[in-house]
Design a protein around this motif. Structure first.
Motif, PDB file in Angstrom:
ATOM      1  N   UNK A 102     131.849 -15.985 -11.456  1.00  0.00           N
ATOM      2  CA  UNK A 102     133.298 -16.042 -11.649  1.00  0.00           C
ATOM      3  C   UNK A 102     133.651 -17.159 -12.623  1.00  0.00           C
ATOM      4  N   UNK A 103     133.042 -18.308 -12.419  1.00  0.00           N
ATOM      5  CA  UNK A 103     133.330 -19.462 -13.280  1.00  0.00           C
ATOM      6  C   UNK A 103     132.923 -19.173 -14.718  1.00  0.00           C
ATOM      7  N   UNK A 158     127.613 -10.413  -4.612  1.00  0.00           N
ATOM      8  CA  UNK A 158     128.847 -10.417  -3.824  1.00  0.00           C
ATOM      9  C   UNK A 158     128.730  -9.417  -2.671  1.00  0.00           C
ATOM     10  N   UNK A 159     129.151  -9.841  -1.487  1.00  0.00           N
ATOM     11  CA  UNK A 159     128.996  -9.029  -0.275  1.00  0.00           C
ATOM     12  C   UNK A 159     130.314  -8.442   0.223  1.00  0.00           C
ATOM     13  N   UNK A 164     138.126  -4.933  -1.281  1.00  0.00           N
ATOM     14  CA  UNK A 164     138.456  -6.355  -1.381  1.00  0.00           C
ATOM     15  C   UNK A 164     137.952  -6.935  -2.692  1.00  0.00           C
ATOM     16  N   UNK A 165     136.737  -6.563  -3.082  1.00  0.00           N
ATOM     17  CA  UNK A 165     136.175  -7.094  -4.322  1.00  0.00           C
ATOM     18  C   UNK A 165     136.981  -6.619  -5.526  1.00  0.00           C
ATOM     19  N   UNK A 166     137.401  -5.365  -5.498  1.00  0.00           N
ATOM     20  CA  UNK A 166     138.222  -4.844  -6.596  1.00  0.00           C
ATOM     21  C   UNK A 166     139.545  -5.603  -6.677  1.00  0.00           C
ATOM     22  N   UNK A 204     136.538 -19.394  -7.879  1.00  0.00           N
ATOM     23  CA  UNK A 204     135.231 -19.030  -7.330  1.00  0.00           C
ATOM     24  C   UNK A 204     135.280 -18.796  -5.813  1.00  0.00           C
ATOM     25  N   UNK A 205     136.013 -19.615  -5.033  1.00  0.00           N
ATOM     26  CA  UNK A 205     136.012 -19.385  -3.583  1.00  0.00           C
ATOM     27  C   UNK A 205     136.626 -18.056  -3.161  1.00  0.00           C
ATOM     28  N   UNK A 206     137.315 -17.367  -4.066  1.00  0.00           N
ATOM     29  CA  UNK A 206     137.897 -16.069  -3.712  1.00  0.00           C
ATOM     30  C   UNK A 206     136.844 -14.985  -3.544  1.00  0.00           C
ATOM     31  N   UNK A 207     135.664 -15.203  -4.115  1.00  0.00           N
ATOM     32  CA  UNK A 207     134.597 -14.214  -4.067  1.00  0.00           C
ATOM     33  C   UNK A 207     133.532 -14.654  -3.083  1.00  0.00           C
ATOM     34  N   UNK A 208     133.064 -13.711  -2.276  1.00  0.00           N
ATOM     35  CA  UNK A 208     132.015 -14.078  -1.328  1.00  0.00           C
ATOM     36  C   UNK A 208     131.052 -12.899  -1.159  1.00  0.00           C
TER      37      UNK A 208
END
Length: 208
Positions: A102-103, A158-159, A164-166, A204-208
């Motif tokens: 992401x970064x 990404x899990x 959610x990812x979209x 970055x913390x928005x993606x997990x």
């Protein structure tokens, strides 16, 4: 005697000789290449279809058979520009996990919009003046970039569920556009280092 190379545009008496020996695909490539140069150099508003036809070395009828209007021509150029940009973003994220990706994508995307004169014209400088055309182009950009970055993040590990990812990816793309459209008044926050810190802390913390 100079040798004639089939399929090239030549200048005769100060004007371009129309291409008549190239395949339809070669002519389309020439048209899109010429259009991009015209849009970059002269602006989207000021460029006419006739300008593009002359630069490409094709007749007006040939150009209109492939691109019936200026919007179709701009959309064709935009798709190429954005796909090229996506390849650059994907290359910037190779070897990184999802949050670091992401970064890297955010930093590379910000740099791309700042450095590429046509992307900047389409997304920022001439967006309001062109209204419907640039609205369609921006929509195309969001659609293409969201889908490709989502795939990249998934490949990076990404899990999150697909929906959610979209959603998160589209938010990130729209944040990039907003960030560039209305940059911080403090120019120091526009530096690559500040952009990177912003992405690391908030995006970055928005993606997990």
């Amino acid at each position: 005697m100079a040798q004639h190379v089939p399929g090239t545009a030549e200048r005769v008496g100060g004007t371009r000789k129309v291409r008549n020996t190239e395949s339809p695909q070669e002519q389309e490539d020439a048209i899109l290449t010429a259009a991009r140069k015209e849009f970059e150099e002269n602006g989207i508003r000021k460029t006419g279809v006739d300008d593009v036809a002359q630069r490409a070395g094709v007749s007006r009828s040939t150009l209109y058979r492939r691109f019936p209007n200026k919007e179709a021509l701009l959309m064709g150029v935009a798709e190429r520009v954005y796909l090229d940009g996506m390849r650059m973003l994907e290359a910037a994220t190779v070897g990184y996990g999802p949050q670091d990706s992401v970064v890297e994508a955010f930093v590379a995307g910000a740099q791309m919009v700042n450095d590429d004169p046509l992307i900047r014209r389409m997304m920022l400088d001439e967006r309001d003046a062109l209204q419907g055309i640039t609205k369609s182009v921006t929509g195309l950009f969001i659609e293409i970039v969201t889908g490709r970055i989502m795939q990249t993040l998934r490949g990076a590990g990404a899990q999150m569920p697909d929906d959610d990812l979209h959603a998160v990816t589209e938010i990130l793309v729209r944040l990039v556009i907003s960030f560039l459209d209305t940059p911080p008044l403090d120019e120091g926050r526009q530096s690559p280092e500040s952009v990177r810190e912003f992405a690391q802390r908030y995006l970055a913390p928005m993606v997990r």
